[in-house]
Scaffold this motif. Structure first.
Motif, mmCIF file in Angstrom:
data_model
loop_
_atom_site.group_PDB
_atom_site.id
_atom_site.type_symbol
_atom_site.label_atom_id
_atom_site.label_comp_id
_atom_site.label_asym_id
_atom_site.label_seq_id
_atom_site.Cartn_x
_atom_site.Cartn_y
_atom_site.Cartn_z
ATOM 1 N N VAL A 8 7.768 83.892 94.438
ATOM 2 C CA VAL A 8 7.998 82.864 93.641
ATOM 3 C C VAL A 8 8.234 83.131 92.341
ATOM 4 C CG1 VAL A 8 8.013 80.165 92.962
ATOM 5 C CG2 VAL A 8 7.483 80.954 95.382
ATOM 6 N N GLU A 10 9.221 82.043 88.336
ATOM 7 C CA GLU A 10 9.985 80.907 87.707
ATOM 8 C C GLU A 10 11.044 80.980 86.657
ATOM 9 O OE1 GLU A 10 6.519 78.863 85.737
ATOM 10 O OE2 GLU A 10 5.514 78.450 87.615
ATOM 11 N N ALA A 11 11.926 80.046 86.579
ATOM 12 C CA ALA A 11 13.184 80.440 85.657
ATOM 13 C C ALA A 11 13.830 79.021 85.485
ATOM 14 C CB ALA A 11 14.099 81.219 86.487
ATOM 15 N N GLY A 13 12.883 76.316 84.127
ATOM 16 C CA GLY A 13 11.910 75.428 84.655
ATOM 17 C C GLY A 13 11.822 74.919 86.037
ATOM 18 N N ARG A 14 12.302 75.936 87.059
ATOM 19 C CA ARG A 14 12.408 75.846 88.371
ATOM 20 C C ARG A 14 11.625 76.924 89.069
ATOM 21 N NH1 ARG A 14 15.855 71.692 89.379
ATOM 22 N NH2 ARG A 14 17.370 71.112 88.024
ATOM 23 N N GLU A 15 11.293 76.920 90.125
ATOM 24 C CA GLU A 15 10.712 77.741 91.125
ATOM 25 C C GLU A 15 11.723 78.335 92.097
ATOM 26 O OE1 GLU A 15 7.227 76.228 92.968
ATOM 27 O OE2 GLU A 15 5.823 76.676 91.201
ATOM 28 N N ALA A 105 17.671 80.208 86.836
ATOM 29 C CA ALA A 105 17.439 79.728 88.207
ATOM 30 C C ALA A 105 18.560 79.788 89.081
ATOM 31 C CB ALA A 105 16.779 78.514 88.288
#
Length: 252
Positions: A8, A10-11, A13-15, A105
Motif C-alpha cells: 500500500v 499513500e498518495a 491523501g489516499r491509500e 493517487a
C-alpha cells in the motif's frame, strides 16, 4: 517465505494498493512493479502536468516491459469511486468511458494496471470537442540518423515560431521525437488536423508542407500523429513518463 502479494502506497491523501509489487517489470535492470510505482509517486507533479484532467488510454504492460502491451480504451468496470471517468464519443457512433487522472493517487492506480508510459488525449475532460494540444511525431525511416531528426526538429521550431507557436520536444519511445504544442481551445479536431500534417496539410499549406520544403532529402519523414480513437487524433506518450523500451533506465 513467499513474495509480498501487495503493498500500500499513500498518495494524495489516499491509500493505493500495488498488487504483485515484486513482479519484475524491467528485467535487464531488475526494476519491479513497485519500483515503477514509487518512481511515479516521486515525479507525480511533472507527470500530472502532462496528463491532468485529460482522458487517457491505458497502455498496459501486464507482463512487464519486455512483453507486448495492449491498449484499453474503456475504464475497468470495477474501480474505486475516487477514480474519475468521462464518456467519449467516436466518429463511428460508439462511446467509451475512459479514465481521467487528476492526482497522484489516480496516477498510481493506473500504474498498478501495468501502465508504464502514459497516453492522454489532446483534450481535457471538460471540453472534449476542442483540443488544446497539437502533437507532431517525427518518425525516422530506415537509415536515418538521429542528427537528422534533430535537424528537422529545429526546422519545425522555426516554422512554429512563424505561426506564433512554441513546441516542446521530447524523445519518443524508440528512435524518433515528439513535439507538443499547446494551443487555445478554439478549434475543432477537423480544423486542427490540417495543421498537424498529412494529406490535408499538403493540400491546404499546413506546416508539414513547409517543413518538408525546407528540409534536405536525407531527413526523416514527418508523419501525422498516430490515429487514435477520438476524432482521428492520436495519442503520443506524455513527458515525464517511464518508457518501456528504456529497459535499463535508472529510477532514482
Amino acid at each position: 517465505m513467499g513474495k509480498t502479494q501487495q503493498t500500500v502506497l499513500e498518495a494524495a491523501g489516499r491509500e493505493v494498493v500495488i498488487t504483485n509489487p515484486d513482479k519484475v517489470f524491467f528485467p535487464q535492470a531488475g526494476h519491479t512493479k513497485l519500483d515503477l510505482a514509487r518512481y511515479y509517486a516521486a515525479i507525480a507533479g511533472g507527470a500530472l502536468r502532462g496528463i491532468a484532467a485529460r482522458p487517457i488510454v491505458l497502455k498496459r504492460y501486464v507482463n512487464g516491459a519486455d512483453h507486448e502491451p495492449f491498449f484499453q480504451k474503456r475504464a475497468p468496470k470495477i474501480h474505486p469511486e475516487w477514480v474519475e471517468t468521462v464518456e467519449l464519443r467516436f466518429p463511428s457512433g460508439r462511446t467509451a468511458r475512459e479514465i481521467v487522472v487528476r492526482d497522484a493517487a489516480q496516477l498510481l492506480w493506473i500504474v498498478n494496471l501495468g501502465c508504464i508510459d502514459l497516453n492522454p488525449h489532446p483534450v481535457r475532460a471538460d471540453d472534449l470537442e476542442h483540443p488544446d494540444e497539437l502533437r507532431v511525431d517525427l518518425d525516422p525511416g530506415p537509415g536515418v540518423r538521429w542528427d537528422d531528426v534533430r535537424r528537422v526538429a529545429l526546422i519545425l521550431r522555426d516554422v512554429l515560431d512563424e505561426y506564433g507557436l512554441r513546441g516542446w520536444p521530447k524523445t519518443s519511445g524508440s528512435r524518433g521525437m515528439h513535439v507538443n504544442v499547446r494551443i487555445e481551445r478554439r478549434w475543432t479536431f477537423d480544423q486542427v488536423r490540417p495543421f498537424a500534417g498529412g494529406g490535408a496539410a499538403r493540400a491546404r499549406g499546413g506546416h508539414q508542407q513547409v517543413v518538408e520544403g525546407r528540409a534536405p532529402r536525407s531527413v526523416p519523414r514527418l508523419q501525422p500523429e498516430r490515429q487514435g480513437p477520438h476524432r482521428g487524433v492520436g495519442l503520443v506518450g506524455t513527458a515525464d513518463t517511464r518508457r518501456a523500451r528504456l529497459d535499463a533506465a535508472r529510477m532514482e
